[in-house]
Design an enzyme around this catalytic site. Structure first.
Site, PDB file in Angstrom:
ATOM      1  N   CYS A   1      -1.613  -0.418   6.757  1.00 51.00           N
ATOM      2  CA  CYS A   1      -1.444   0.627   5.890  1.00 51.00           C
ATOM      3  C   CYS A   1      -0.636   0.189   4.059  1.00 51.00           C
ATOM      4  O   CYS A   1      -0.639  -0.296   3.639  1.00 51.00           O
ATOM      5  CB  CYS A   1      -1.778   2.117   5.913  1.00 51.00           C
ATOM      6  N   HIS A   2       0.231   1.570   4.022  1.00 50.28           N
ATOM      7  CA  HIS A   2       0.985   1.695   3.267  1.00 50.28           C
ATOM      8  C   HIS A   2       2.477   1.132   3.647  1.00 50.28           C
ATOM      9  O   HIS A   2       3.340   0.885   2.641  1.00 50.28           O
ATOM     10  CB  HIS A   2       1.510   3.503   2.535  1.00 50.28           C
TER      11      HIS A   2
END
Length: 289
Positions: free
Chosen positions: A185-186
């Site tokens: 994800c991030h």
């Protein structure tokens, strides 16, 4: 039926700070994950551990001066940890400051036994983590106790970790010593730490293929539905792309990818898939037998 608000919810613990809107939480969170019951009947019996670098930051400032109340995403952290733990790997948890890891508790799947049990198991380590600098020499030593490093997602990873020289040293150790880097994800924002005091042409992840949370959602829907209280200061994918990293995913479907020993996933939807990929990959590694 009452329509859920798309206005970010005030976090009264901090001036001008906000949680995601009720509507965005209805779209992005769930009471259970897609864990499918996978277990590992022949777990790892060796002595190598996994190092988790978690964010100890609760708030990131947006372009408009508002704070987003964030941290580590609990599913992105705890579901991969469950898989690797179940596969026989112990975890040490570190933060940059040694202060407690912060979790986006609004995203905790409160009916998911696997995630809740994993959180209970690691709660003490999350509240009393190691300070990364205090164990850095041990991490990068020739007889390092670690098989690799795991960096969870959640927007909180954007705070300080991408500028950390200590994270850079951990990433260089991993690449130079054939260790694993696992993130989703991030979380791949942490890979930017490898640029600290380096020329772009020397970037150690140049030409790697990864999955990462798409910038177009952070520029668009995440603001429009009130998940964030404004635009981010900078975008993860854009910065990695400039350095020659090849982003494979276009959306968020749970896609994961393994390029050499870098294992990545596209979003919270990839948490189960990435955990499974990581566990199966490490268990099949002849160097870890």
């Amino acid at each position: 039926m009452t329509e859920l608000s798309k206005i970010p919810t005030p976090d009264t613990a901090e001036d001008n700070a906000f949680f995601p809107s009720p509507y965005s939480l209805s779209q992005y969170t769930a009471s259970k994950t897609d864990y499918d019951g996978t277990t590992y009947p022949n777990p790892y019996r060796g002595d190598k551990k996994i190092l988790m670098i978690a964010t100890d930051e609760r708030y990131i400032m947006m372009q408009n001066g508002k704070f987003f109340s964030t941290g580590n995403h609990p599913v992105e952290m705890l579901l991969p940890v469950f898989h690797l733990d179940n596969a026989g790997f112990e975890f040490d948890i570190a933060t940059l400051s040694g202060n407690p890891a912060k979790l986006e508790m609004w995203a905790m799947p409160n009916e998911d036994k696997v995630v809740l049990d994993t959180y209970a198991k690691y709660a003490e380590k999350l509240k009393n983590p190691l300070k990364l600098d205090d164990i850095l020499d041990q991490i990068i030593a020739g007889n390092s106790p670690y098989a690799g490093v795991f960096i969870p997602g959640g927007h909180g990873v954007l705070a300080k970790i991408p500028e950390s020289e200590s994270v850079k040293k951990v990433l260089e150790w991993a690449i130079n010593n054939d260790k694993y880097v696992i993130t989703l994800c991030h979380g791949p924002a942490a890979l930017l730490a490898a640029t600290v005091d380096e020329k772009p042409e020397n970037y150690i992840f140049k030409d790697y293929e990864i999955c990462v949370f798409p910038d177009f959602l952070d520029k668009g829907a995440n603001i429009e539905i009130g998940y964030m209280p404004g635009p981010l200061q900078w975008l993860v994918g854009e910065n990695l792309d400039k350095l020659g990293v090849k982003i494979l995913n276009k959306g968020i479907t749970g896609q994961v990818h393994k390029d050499r020993k870098l294992l990545t996933g596209d979003s919270p939807l990839a948490s189960h898939n990435l955990g499974k990929l990581a566990a199966e990959t490490l268990l099949a590694d002849p160097e870890l037998v």
